[in-house]
Design an enzyme around this catalytic site. Structure first.
Site, PDB file in Angstrom:
ATOM      1  N   VAL B 104       0.877  -1.168   0.000  1.00 40.39           N
ATOM      2  CA  VAL B 104       0.000   0.000   0.000  1.00 40.39           C
ATOM      3  C   VAL B 104       0.913   1.216   0.000  1.00 40.39           C
ATOM      4  O   VAL B 104       1.932   1.233   0.704  1.00 40.39           O
ATOM      5  CB  VAL B 104      -0.915   0.014   1.246  1.00 40.39           C
ATOM      6  CG1 VAL B 104      -1.797   1.269   1.262  1.00 40.39           C
ATOM      7  CG2 VAL B 104      -1.774  -1.244   1.312  1.00 40.39           C
ATOM      8  N   CYS B 105       0.563   2.204  -0.821  1.00 38.09           N
ATOM      9  CA  CYS B 105       1.256   3.499  -0.778  1.00 38.09           C
ATOM     10  C   CYS B 105       2.756   3.294  -1.066  1.00 38.09           C
ATOM     11  O   CYS B 105       3.123   2.484  -1.929  1.00 38.09           O
ATOM     12  CB  CYS B 105       0.985   4.138   0.585  1.00 38.09           C
ATOM     13  SG  CYS B 105       1.221   5.915   0.704  1.00 38.09           S
ATOM     14  N   THR B 106       3.619   3.980  -0.334  1.00 39.32           N
ATOM     15  CA  THR B 106       5.054   3.896  -0.618  1.00 39.32           C
ATOM     16  C   THR B 106       5.702   2.608  -0.118  1.00 39.32           C
ATOM     17  O   THR B 106       6.917   2.428  -0.289  1.00 39.32           O
ATOM     18  CB  THR B 106       5.801   5.108  -0.016  1.00 39.32           C
ATOM     19  OG1 THR B 106       5.447   5.215   1.373  1.00 39.32           O
ATOM     20  CG2 THR B 106       5.407   6.386  -0.737  1.00 39.32           C
ATOM     21  N   THR B 124       1.836   3.249  -6.624  1.00 37.21           N
ATOM     22  CA  THR B 124       2.188   3.752  -5.292  1.00 37.21           C
ATOM     23  C   THR B 124       1.444   5.063  -5.097  1.00 37.21           C
ATOM     24  O   THR B 124       0.593   5.437  -5.932  1.00 37.21           O
ATOM     25  CB  THR B 124       3.729   3.920  -5.185  1.00 37.21           C
ATOM     26  OG1 THR B 124       4.081   4.316  -3.861  1.00 37.21           O
ATOM     27  CG2 THR B 124       4.252   4.979  -6.157  1.00 37.21           C
ATOM     28  N   GLY B 154      -2.387   2.324  -4.570  1.00 34.33           N
ATOM     29  CA  GLY B 154      -2.024   3.742  -4.512  1.00 34.33           C
ATOM     30  C   GLY B 154      -1.881   4.233  -3.078  1.00 34.33           C
ATOM     31  O   GLY B 154      -1.620   3.463  -2.151  1.00 34.33           O
TER      32      GLY B 154
END
Lengths: 225, 225
Positions: B104-106, B124, B154
């Site tokens: 998830v995310c970075t 990301t 994202g």
């Protein structure tokens, strides 16, 4: 550039909390410039959540500072918390000095037990909305319901919509939009069925039979006692 | 009725995690019948999150069981975690035995540092997508990107869409719909601006200037070192 006003946000924590009722609005509200986030519980012991991990309170009830925003999450633990005088007294005491008195999911019933929903429009998780009159509230069919300083929201994930709505009220649309963009809240749920009005009837009926008919009965019994 | 298969879901925890990257998918995945949720960290010390409260790991790296689903969240702490061999080794070791390798995310960059995104489509947080080639990945503009066993999502709140998508893949649509309904994921964001493609340009530019231009530069420097 003027300094952002300080805002103290106090979340109630209790065993059996639905952790996302807390963590989702916390993620949005903690990015409010000047925010100070407090997780207040009866003691500093780790709080077991519904997901198999524990969260550490930042303060116990006695040490928690006065909230500008009081937020009461829900979860299966609400049934037990309804009978805990220290918890209800903490909510009532904090609410008396707070600018905003709020709940996510079945946290509404804890606000109600503290006398804070009497005569107000409110909402809660879809499986419990019919119980709102037991605490003197009138259900309004919306994801976030604002009635003066009291803001209640629907089940679990509604805490995101609630928190961004509150940021917009407090600091304007641009502040809320910046937080919404920072947390990339551009939802794309894989199904349309996040509410019984839109879920397949079989999914709703199955979930009620397995979980929510009994859970709502337990809540009703706790509200009567 | 047959018993649900056991599914071990291991989330990486590290200081400076964006807590909702973990807590949002955890809320959906922990309701998978047979789910066992593990929060694994370098030690059992409380993990300070970006929101001012701490989460307790359930296991340290040595004691964590093998994941069926490995999930790596993001946050500002990723920059430091990229340089921590124990963390990257844990990801690589767990990924080798996992059915699903996710971020998830970075968190995507931690997967990348462990060599898991080489030649893959991935995503990301919107402010970092241009850095994906630094770990051998090709950005695909979607909220959830599936490339074989590797599923990336994202920014922050995308973890909900990711988790429900994964549940549908693993157990079918009805299982995912039941969880989506239980957590009332029927989003009603107050603004349309949860992604730069839809946010007012001034909001995006302001956020980049205040936060993300510098943050992305720090990430790029960490990926180079």
């Amino acid at each position: 550039m003027t300094e952002a006003p300080q805002t103290t946000i106090v979340f109630l924590l209790f065993p059996g909390i639905t952790q996302l009722d807390f963590t989702a609005p916390a993620q949005a509200l903690c990015r409010l410039p000047g925010a100070r986030l407090i997780g207040a519980a009866a003691s500093l012991d780790p709080i077991p959540t519904d997901c198999g991990f524990a969260i550490l309170p930042t303060h116990d009830f006695a040490a928690a500072p006065q909230a500008d925003i009081l937020c009461v999450p829900g979860g299966h633990g609400v049934v037990e918390a309804l009978g805990d005088r220290a918890t209800i007294d903490f909510i009532a005491r904090q609410a008396a000095g707070a600018t905003w008195v709020t709940s996510v999911c079945t946290g509404a019933f804890l606000l109600g037990r503290a006398g804070l929903l009497e005569g107000r429009r409110a909402t809660t998780h879809w499986a419990y909305t019919h119980l709102l009159p037991m605490v003197g509230a009138r259900h309004e069919a919306a994801r976030v319901v604002e009635d003066g300083p009291v803001v209640t929201s629907g089940g679990v994930t509604s805490g995101l919509d609630f928190a961004l709505t509150l940021v917009a009220r407090m600091r304007g649309d641009a502040a809320a939009q910046a937080i919404q963009l920072a947390i990339e809240y551009d939802p794309a749920p894989p199904f349309a069925g996040g509410h019984p009005d839109r879920a397949p009837a079989a999914v709703t009926e199955g979930l009620k039979a397995r979980v929510y008919d009994a859970a709502a009965a337990r809540m009703a019994a706790a509200l009567k006692s």
